[in-house]
Design an enzyme around this catalytic site. Structure first.
Site, PDB file in Angstrom:
ATOM      1  N   ILE A 132      96.613   0.961  89.932  1.00 54.54           N
ATOM      2  CA  ILE A 132      97.517   1.747  89.465  1.00 54.54           C
ATOM      3  C   ILE A 132      96.592   2.735  88.372  1.00 54.54           C
ATOM      4  CG2 ILE A 132      97.967  -0.043  87.604  1.00 54.54           C
ATOM      5  CD1 ILE A 132     100.277   2.977  89.041  1.00 54.54           C
ATOM      6  N   GLY A 144     101.720  -2.658  95.507  1.00 50.01           N
ATOM      7  CA  GLY A 144     102.579  -2.886  94.309  1.00 50.01           C
ATOM      8  C   GLY A 144     101.803  -2.167  93.184  1.00 50.01           C
ATOM      9  N   GLU A 145     102.108  -2.560  92.063  1.00 45.48           N
ATOM     10  CA  GLU A 145     101.459  -2.047  90.492  1.00 45.48           C
ATOM     11  C   GLU A 145     102.215  -0.907  90.233  1.00 45.48           C
ATOM     12  OE1 GLU A 145      97.164  -1.934  90.651  1.00 45.48           O
ATOM     13  OE2 GLU A 145      97.022  -3.974  91.338  1.00 45.48           O
ATOM     14  N   GLY A 146     103.129  -0.109  90.922  1.00 48.81           N
ATOM     15  CA  GLY A 146     103.339   1.168  90.594  1.00 48.81           C
ATOM     16  C   GLY A 146     102.606   2.178  91.420  1.00 48.81           C
TER      17      GLY A 146
END
Length: 352
Positions: A97, A315-317
């Site tokens: 991210i 994930g993580e954004g």
């Protein structure tokens, strides 16, 4: 904070502003509707903000970090300690991210909402409810009060960013075991069979995958979450990261700021927020279709179509940060393209 009153106060999109934006879009030097979803994004931004010329220059991805008691049941290929390690690494600038937001011109805000470790790194916001949820095959993951506290953390985070001038928010998370909790939440809320909702998460053997499916089934059977009460579902089979992210989606609707879904966990939180108040959907922008199989079920329930299909499941954004750049292009094209008057040509006319 009176969460109930804030949620009841959510309103829909500003249709008058959206009509004005449509008029300008139709007067740009292009065939009518030829920018497709980009045009829809601009109208949505205007409907959210009330601005005929919306701006998304100040972007931030909120990352909710928390541990999950269900990892005791070997549902993840990663040890629980990875949650704390990656949470700290967000501040070192080399995680996925970090790279994505750096090149998307965005910031990150990392919130420890329930990591099972002492996180003292500068820049990480401590909103720890407690050190991880309980094991949901032995009882509820959290109390109802803790679930409400998680929502409150997310709502407050959005308000603070809005006050700082942020005008586009992305959603991310870090928490070993959170695809298991997300699968449980989404399975209950969508009615999708657990076997079709559960995916491999960070990577599982066939045996571990079968175990994960069974664990989700057992958690739902034991806790009997009430599908008609989203907060009950959250408290019984959810996670603190999901609670915080659901609060972010609610906060975006309360404070009228566009918010982007990331992947499977983020989408589960978005679904939860929409089940709490259906008007929240108006403020959500989808990003990518996660490689997790349950993602398509959630998108179908939300009636949203991902912009990208890149088979991502980090994930993580990261997916939200990718989508930021598409949102940027939508706004740039709307603001910077010339009109038919500028070009001194006849505008396109709709076909009859």
């Amino acid at each position: 904070m009176n969460i109930e009153n804030l949620i009841k106060g959510i309103n829909g999109l500003d249709n008058k502003v959206m009509s004005k934006i449509q008029k300008r879009l139709d007067n740009l030097t292009k065939p009518l509707g030829s920018l497709g979803t980009l045009e829809d994004i601009v109208k949505q931004l205007g409907g959210i903000t009330g601005e005929v010329y919306p701006s998304v220059k100040n972007k931030t991805v909120i990352i909710m970090c928390a541990d999950n008691g269900i990892v005791e049941e070997n549902v993840s290929s990663c040890p629980k300690s990875v949650t704390a390690s990656v949470t700290r690494n967000f501040m070192k600038g080399f995680t996925g991210i970090n790279v994505f937001t750096r090149h998307a011109g965005a910031d990150i805000e990392v919130i420890d909402i329930g990591v099972d470790a002492d996180i003292n790194e500068e820049g990480i916001i401590n909103k720890k409810i407690r050190r991880g949820t309980s094991n949901m095959i032995k009882g509820a993951a959290m109390t109802r009060d803790e679930a409400l506290k998680g929502l409150e953390v997310g709502i407050e985070a959005v308000k603070e960013l809005k006050d700082k001038g942020v005008n586009l928010i992305g959603t991310g998370e870090m928490g070993v075991g959170n695809t298991t909790t997300s699968s449980a939440v989404a399975s209950v809320l969508t009615g999708c069979p657990v076997d079709e909702m559960v995916g491999i998460g960070s990577g599982l053997t066939k045996e571990a995958f079968r175990n994960k499916i069974q664990i989700v089934k057992e958690a739902i059977a034991l806790n009997k979450p009430n599908k008609e009460d989203p907060i009950d579902v959250l408290s019984k089979v959810g996670g603190f990261d999901i609670a915080g992210l659901a609060g972010c989606f609610l906060g975006a609707a309360i404070y009228r700021i566009p918010i982007v879904i990331d992947g499977f966990i983020s989408a589960s939180a978005a679904l939860l927020a929409v089940k709490i108040n259906p008007l929240v959907k108006n403020f959500i922008i989808p990003s990518h279709g996660s490689a997790e199989p349950g993602s398509k079920w959630i998108m179908k329930e939300l009636d949203l179509e991902p912009m990208l299909n890149l088979k991502m499941r980090l994930g993580e954004g990261t997916g939200a940060a990718l989508a930021f750049q598409i949102v940027d292009m939508a706004v740039f094209s709307y603001l910077e393209m010339g009109t038919f008057e500028n070009a001194e040509i006849e505008p396109y006319k709709p076909l009859k």
